[in-house]
Design a protein around this motif. Structure first.
Motif, PDB file in Angstrom:
ATOM      1  N   SER A 123      37.182  44.632  43.591  1.00  0.00           N
ATOM      2  CA  SER A 123      38.630  44.834  43.516  1.00  0.00           C
ATOM      3  C   SER A 123      38.985  45.769  42.368  1.00  0.00           C
ATOM      4  O   SER A 123      39.868  46.621  42.497  1.00  0.00           O
TER       5      SER A 123
ATOM      6  N   ALA B 164      40.690  49.532  42.900  1.00  0.00           N
ATOM      7  CA  ALA B 164      41.923  49.882  42.200  1.00  0.00           C
ATOM      8  C   ALA B 164      41.760  51.184  41.420  1.00  0.00           C
ATOM      9  O   ALA B 164      42.667  52.023  41.386  1.00  0.00           O
TER      10      ALA B 164
ATOM     11  N   ARG C 158      41.855  54.057  43.873  1.00  0.00           N
ATOM     12  CA  ARG C 158      43.234  54.320  44.329  1.00  0.00           C
ATOM     13  C   ARG C 158      44.021  55.102  43.285  1.00  0.00           C
ATOM     14  O   ARG C 158      44.779  56.021  43.614  1.00  0.00           O
TER      15      ARG C 158
END
Length: 449
Positions: free
Chosen positions: A153, A157, A160
């Motif tokens: 995760s 992130a 992104r």
């Protein structure tokens, strides 16, 4: 109950871990779909995901537990079988022993995916790692979430954010670059491909009977001891002669090697180094999301850490005095100890100020700069500015506020729209030709505004 019992295998390993041992948790992350900063609708269809694998190693250094995260990104499509997975895990162990030379024993932990729980995987690991391989434990079904998912995760992130800055991530190489740019060496990332050894002899392995029902494997020179549930019974003994051996059919071809920067063996150590490196610059207090981490590093306790502006030195400073509070409409500063101070221009404090997680008054004053808005009245150190719609330009409230003349943006929708009426009064009533409005309840906007 079964999940808790099976988790005991990991807990016992951590409890008895010494400086010569490591616990490696591994997981195949969900395929990453390539993305462009700007992509048309046609670019979205027909995408093929990028395969990647995460391994998180826990080891002991003195009395502390430290971690290393290895990420393998595949530059082409692969079949997630035991041979490929064994190659990845062996590569992790090889790099791990270079980073931490005193590690002599490794223990693996993973979920029950077929690429992990198969006989070829066990045999290939034993053939490649030899006496270093001690145990392999599997989680209970539907209980496989762990550190690898948390790392995944974080990495997604970071990718992104990298894409939102105007970059494309459409290949394994670009994905590695995105991770390296954002994490700055916190993760060991490698881009690899699979090379199949066509000259390898045909496997002579005899499958372990009922391996899908087994959860714990202990390795030694003569064979494997297996259990269906951790710590229940003496286990079943299987000799290597009854399983056989195999020649590794796949090898990893390195396309882009580990990040060149010095290895960061512990994420907390990375943050400590950054703090030391930036000591010569003006300190910036951490955001609320980072407060706990900074507090634990600097003061060994989150509630002791304080970061405030020092009026004497005219810069932000941090120490471990412990948290304190001030009254509504004010904040605390160092002078040199705690002292009350007014909120900075453009900020306000409607509740009691606390130094736990805050260095400034918590809210910014609303600017009333959205379409059609003007300032009705300036707020104070305790209250926000109030806004109104500019009726002189034909704007009125989309939603009627509690006070018909103005709106408080802290808890109301202050959006304005251009009314179809050609002329509005200060009360936002339509004025027809020749009509004169008297006794307006709302204050008129001065001409200079």
């Amino acid at each position: 109950m079964r999940a808790r019992n099976q988790d005991g295998a990991k807990q016992d390993l951590l409890k008895n871990l010494n400086e010569n041992q490591a616990l490696i948790t591994c997981d195949c992350a969900m395929k990453f779909l390539p993305r462009k900063f700007r992509e048309g609708q046609s670019d979205w269809f027909g995408k093929r995901g990028i395969n990647w694998h995460i391994s998180v190693t826990l080891y002991k250094h003195g009395e502390e537990l430290k971690t290393i995260t290895h990420v393998h990104i595949f530059s082409s499509q692969i079949s997630q079988d035991g041979s490929v997975t064994a190659s990845v895990l062996c590569d992790v162990v090889n790099d791990l022993t270079k980073q931490v030379p005193n590690i002599q024993e490794v223990n693996f932990f993973s979920d029950n995916a077929g690429c992990y729980k198969n006989t070829m995987m066990m045999v290939a690991l034993k053939d490649e790692l030899g006496d270093k391989l001690k145990t392999y434990n599997f989680s209970e079904a539907q209980d496989g979430k762990g550190p690898c998912d948390r790392r995944a995760s974080h990495i997604k992130a970071c990718v992104r954010r990298y894409i939102n800055e105007g970059h494309d991530v459409t290949s394994a190489e670009e994905m590695k670059q995105a991770i390296d740019v954002k994490q700055k060496g916190s993760f060991r990332v490698r881009v690899v491909d699979i090379v199949t050894n066509l000259d390898a002899e045909k496997s002579q392995i005899k499958p372990i009977t009922g391996i899908t029902q087994l959860h714990n494997f202990s390795f030694d020179v003569n064979g494997i001891t297996v259990w269906k549930a951790y710590g229940i019974g003496e286990g079943k003994r299987i000799s290597w002669d009854n399983i056989g051996t195999t020649e590794q059919r796949t090898n990893l071809l390195v396309k882009v090697d580990w990040t060149i920067t010095a290895p960061q063996l512990l994420e907390v150590e990375v943050i400590v180094k950054i703090i030391v490196m930036t000591a010569g610059y003006n300190l910036k207090c951490p955001a609320r999301a980072e407060w706990k981490l900074r507090g634990n590093i600097s003061c060994s306790a989150e509630d002791k850490y304080v970061c405030l502006f020092n009026l004497l030195d005219q810069k932000y400073m941090e120490n471990c005095l412990g948290s304190d509070r001030s009254s509504i409409g004010s904040k605390l500063v160092f002078q040199p100890l705690f002292n009350l101070a007014e909120c900075n221009s453009g900020r306000y404090q409607p509740i009691v100020f606390t130094t736990h997680g805050n260095s400034e008054c918590i809210y910014s004053q609303s600017k009333c700069t959205e379409e059609g808005q003007v300032v009705f009245s300036n707020g104070s150190a305790r209250t926000d500015n109030t806004c109104r719609c500019d009726y002189t330009k034909g704007y009125a409230f989309v939603t009627r506020p509690k006070n018909s003349c103005f709106c408080n943006p802290s808890y109301e929708d202050c959006s304005c729209f251009r009314d179809t009426c050609t002329k509005l009064s200060a009360d936002y009533q339509c004025i027809t030709d020749g009509e004169i409005m008297v006794n307006s309840t709302c204050q008129e906007i001065p001409p200079h505004m």
